[in-house]
Design a protein around this motif. Sequence first.
Motif, short mmCIF file in Angstrom:
data_model
loop_
_atom_site.label_atom_id
_atom_site.label_comp_id
_atom_site.label_asym_id
_atom_site.label_seq_id
_atom_site.Cartn_x
_atom_site.Cartn_y
_atom_site.Cartn_z
N ASN A 52 7.96 8.81 -0.27
CA ASN A 52 6.98 8.62 0.93
C ASN A 52 5.51 8.77 0.54
O ASN A 52 4.84 7.93 0.20
N ILE A 53 5.00 9.86 0.67
CA ILE A 53 3.51 10.18 0.27
C ILE A 53 3.43 9.85 -1.16
O ILE A 53 2.20 9.31 -1.32
N GLU A 56 3.00 6.17 -1.36
CA GLU A 56 1.66 5.71 -0.55
C GLU A 56 0.51 5.93 -1.48
O GLU A 56 -0.51 5.01 -1.38
N LYS A 57 0.56 6.90 -2.21
CA LYS A 57 -0.69 7.28 -3.06
C LYS A 57 -1.02 6.14 -4.12
O LYS A 57 -2.06 5.76 -4.52
N ILE A 111 7.26 4.95 4.81
CA ILE A 111 6.13 4.67 4.69
C ILE A 111 5.14 4.90 6.15
O ILE A 111 5.46 3.93 7.08
N ASN A 113 1.61 5.91 6.32
CA ASN A 113 0.18 5.93 6.45
C ASN A 113 -0.44 4.39 6.06
O ASN A 113 -1.60 4.03 5.90
N ILE A 114 0.55 3.52 5.64
CA ILE A 114 0.21 2.28 5.20
C ILE A 114 0.84 1.15 5.75
O ILE A 114 1.94 1.29 6.05
N ILE A 119 1.25 -3.37 2.22
CA ILE A 119 2.35 -3.23 1.35
C ILE A 119 2.74 -4.54 0.76
O ILE A 119 2.86 -4.63 -0.50
N PHE A 162 -5.90 6.98 5.23
CA PHE A 162 -4.65 7.42 5.69
C PHE A 162 -5.20 8.31 6.96
O PHE A 162 -6.11 9.04 7.19
#
Length: 232
Positions: A52-53, A56-57, A111, A113-114, A119, A162
Motif C-alpha cells: 500500500n504505502i 504509493e511512494k 491505494i 493517497n493516489i 496510477i 499525500f
Amino acid sequence: MGSTVPNWPPVSGEYIAGDPESQAAVITLASELDKERLTQHCALVGSMKTENIGIEKVVANIVSNTNIRYLLVCGAEVHGHLSGDAVMAMHRSGIDEEGRIIEAKGAIPYITNIDIDTINIWRSQVEVIDLIKVEDMDRIVQALDDLAPTDEFEGEPLLISFGGASETVEEGITVMSPELVSLEARIRTIESDVKDLGKVQKIMSGMYSGMFQGFVIGFVITVILLLLRRLI
C-alpha cells in the motif's frame, strides 16, 4: 533529457537515488542487495515492504521524473504483503473505485493517497520488468544494461501531495500510517459484508413473501374445492 520536480525524489523512503537522467528504477522488495552498485545503472533503487504505502511512494517518485521508463522488480517476495505481486498486478490491471489493487493477493492492497488517473499515468510511463525472487546481482545489473533506450515520457512531472485526516508527517510529505490503511481496509470489508447481508435479506424477504402468498393461494383453492364438492 526529461524533467523532474524540484528536489527529486520528493518522497522519503528506504532507497538510494542515482542519476536522475537514468531510464530505470529498481525495487528490491524484501532483499537487502548492493544498492550502491545498482545506482550506477539506475535512477533510484530501494526496498518495498508493503503493498500500500510502499507502492504509493514508488509511484510518487516515478511520476515525478519523466526520464524513468522502466521499473525492475527483483529480490525476495515480502511474506504476507506480497508487495511484488501487488505492483505487478497494479501495473497490469490498475485499481478499482475503492482503491483496491485489482487481482492483488496481498493482505491490504489498497491505494489511498493516489488517485486512479495518476496510477494510470504511472502504468503508461513505465514498463515493469519481473525479476521477483532474483537476488543474483550480476543478472540484475545485466537486465538493467539490456534495457532498450527510450524517449522520455510525454507530459510534465507530477508532484504527489499525500493527504488525509489522521496522518504522520515525513519531511513535509503527509503519509497515511500503515495502521490507518489497515483500518480503512477493514472498514471497506465490513461495508461490503453489510451490503451483501442486505442483499441476502432482500432475497429472503422475497422468498418469505412468496411463500406466504403461495400459502394463501393454496388455502383459497382448497376452500373453493371443498365448497364445490359440497355443491356437487
